[in-house]
Scaffold this motif. Structure first.
Motif, short mmCIF file in Angstrom:
data_model
loop_
_atom_site.label_atom_id
_atom_site.label_comp_id
_atom_site.label_asym_id
_atom_site.label_seq_id
_atom_site.Cartn_x
_atom_site.Cartn_y
_atom_site.Cartn_z
N PHE A 10 1.37 -12.55 3.99
CA PHE A 10 2.05 -11.44 4.63
C PHE A 10 1.56 -10.16 3.97
O PHE A 10 1.76 -9.95 2.77
CB PHE A 10 3.57 -11.54 4.45
N TYR A 11 0.90 -9.31 4.77
CA TYR A 11 0.46 -8.02 4.24
C TYR A 11 1.49 -6.96 4.60
O TYR A 11 2.06 -6.97 5.70
CB TYR A 11 -0.91 -7.67 4.82
N LEU A 12 1.73 -6.05 3.68
CA LEU A 12 2.80 -5.07 3.84
C LEU A 12 2.28 -3.66 4.06
O LEU A 12 2.94 -2.67 3.73
CB LEU A 12 3.73 -5.14 2.62
N GLN A 13 1.07 -3.57 4.64
CA GLN A 13 0.45 -2.32 5.06
C GLN A 13 -0.65 -2.65 6.06
O GLN A 13 -1.06 -3.79 6.16
CB GLN A 13 -0.14 -1.53 3.88
N ALA A 14 -1.10 -1.64 6.78
CA ALA A 14 -2.19 -1.86 7.74
C ALA A 14 -3.51 -2.06 7.00
O ALA A 14 -3.74 -1.50 5.93
CB ALA A 14 -2.29 -0.68 8.70
N SER B 294 -4.73 -6.67 10.68
CA SER B 294 -3.31 -6.87 10.39
C SER B 294 -2.63 -5.54 10.10
O SER B 294 -3.25 -4.58 9.66
CB SER B 294 -3.13 -7.81 9.20
N GLU B 295 -1.32 -5.51 10.37
CA GLU B 295 -0.47 -4.38 10.06
C GLU B 295 0.71 -4.87 9.25
O GLU B 295 0.91 -6.08 9.08
CB GLU B 295 -0.01 -3.70 11.35
N ALA B 296 1.51 -3.95 8.74
CA ALA B 296 2.66 -4.33 7.91
C ALA B 296 3.56 -5.30 8.67
O ALA B 296 3.96 -5.03 9.81
CB ALA B 296 3.44 -3.09 7.50
N GLY C 254 -6.59 -3.09 2.69
CA GLY C 254 -5.18 -3.45 2.84
C GLY C 254 -4.96 -4.82 3.41
O GLY C 254 -3.82 -5.24 3.63
N GLY C 255 -6.03 -5.57 3.64
CA GLY C 255 -5.91 -6.89 4.23
C GLY C 255 -7.14 -7.74 3.94
O GLY C 255 -7.76 -7.62 2.89
N LEU C 256 -7.52 -8.54 4.92
CA LEU C 256 -8.50 -9.60 4.72
C LEU C 256 -9.75 -9.38 5.56
O LEU C 256 -9.68 -8.85 6.68
CB LEU C 256 -7.85 -10.94 5.11
#
Length: 256
Positions: free
Chosen positions: A137-141, A175-177, A148-150
């Protein structure tokens, strides 16, 4: 075919073909924002715990053993639709594994999460019925400017040896938050790196935990991490009673 059946069919096909899937808005904006605030406090004030990582140049800060230490995090997981998604991908009797962590400002390079097993001489991770996944679970875009992600190499969960350099560009998972990214541990992946300074208040936070088809491969993985250096939390590990109760109510297996 119902809408749910069509969703489940498409999700399975995406995961099987690409080795990962993005599921949007599994955490509400309110829950995602609350977890960000909670994690900011935890990273600043939480006492040190054997196996935690502090200010690593690549990995950033990591707090391990979410299930034992951070009830607000796993309660948010159980209150979401994540369990339904895992049943679609891993079977109705899927199992959660003990390995879990909170991440802050982590920017690793290309790897498979099975690399450590491979280096130790294991091959069970390549058996056809071995399906162990990371859930993030990412908590930002995940933006081009700040990461901020993968970033992933789609389909690489079927490739034993990597053929590319560290400079290889992959697919940025949009992904976004509050979104969830689930990926096979054989998938080649890395963090999306920022190309501009990350503004204060937009630091990268993520929650990671693992699940598997409920078979012998899951147990072999647990046996492996019991003897892995740094996995000190596995010595006498047990899930908290409150989590065990929630898992029984939800029909979720907790392997240890």
């Amino acid at each position: 075919m119902s809408d749910y059946e069509e969703f489940a069919r498409a999700l399975r096909q995406t995961y099987q073909d690409n080795g990962f899937a993005l599921i949007k808005q599994l955490l509400s904006p309110e829950v995602a924002q609350r977890l960000r605030k909670d994690m900011a406090v935890l990273f600043e004030r939480e006492p040190r715990y054997a196996g935690d990582i502090y200010d690593n140049p690549g990995l950033g800060d990591i707090r391990i053993d979410v299930f034992s230490r951070y009830p607000s995090v796993w309660k948010a997981i159980f209150d979401s639709e994540i369990l339904a998604v895992l049943k679609i991908l891993l079977g109705e009797d899927f199992a959660l594994l003990p390995e879990s962590a909170l991440h802050r400002k982590g920017y690793g390079t290309w790897h498979k999460d099975t690399d450590s097993q491979q280096k130790a001489g294991h091959r069970f991770q390549w058996e056809p019925d071995c399906d162990i996944v990371q859930i993030a679970f990412y908590l930002q875009a995940n933006t081009p400017e700040h990461g901020g992600g993968l970033e992933v190499i789609p389909g690489s969960h079927r490739v034993d040896m990597r053929w590319y350099e560290e400079s290889q560009k992959g697919l940025r998972v949009l992904s976004e938050a509050g979104d969830m990214v689930i990926f096979n541990t054989r998938l080649d992946h890395k963090a999306c790196w920022p190309v501009q300074p990350v503004p204060e208040g937009q630091e990268k936070y993520a929650v990671f935990f693992m699940a598997s088809r409920n078979n012998d491969h899951a147990r072999r993985y647990i046996d492996f991490i019991r003897g892995r250096p740094g996995y000190l939390f596995m010595d006498g590990f047990s899930y908290p009673a409150a989590l065990q109760s929630l898992a029984r109510q939800a029909g979720v297996n907790l392997l240890v």
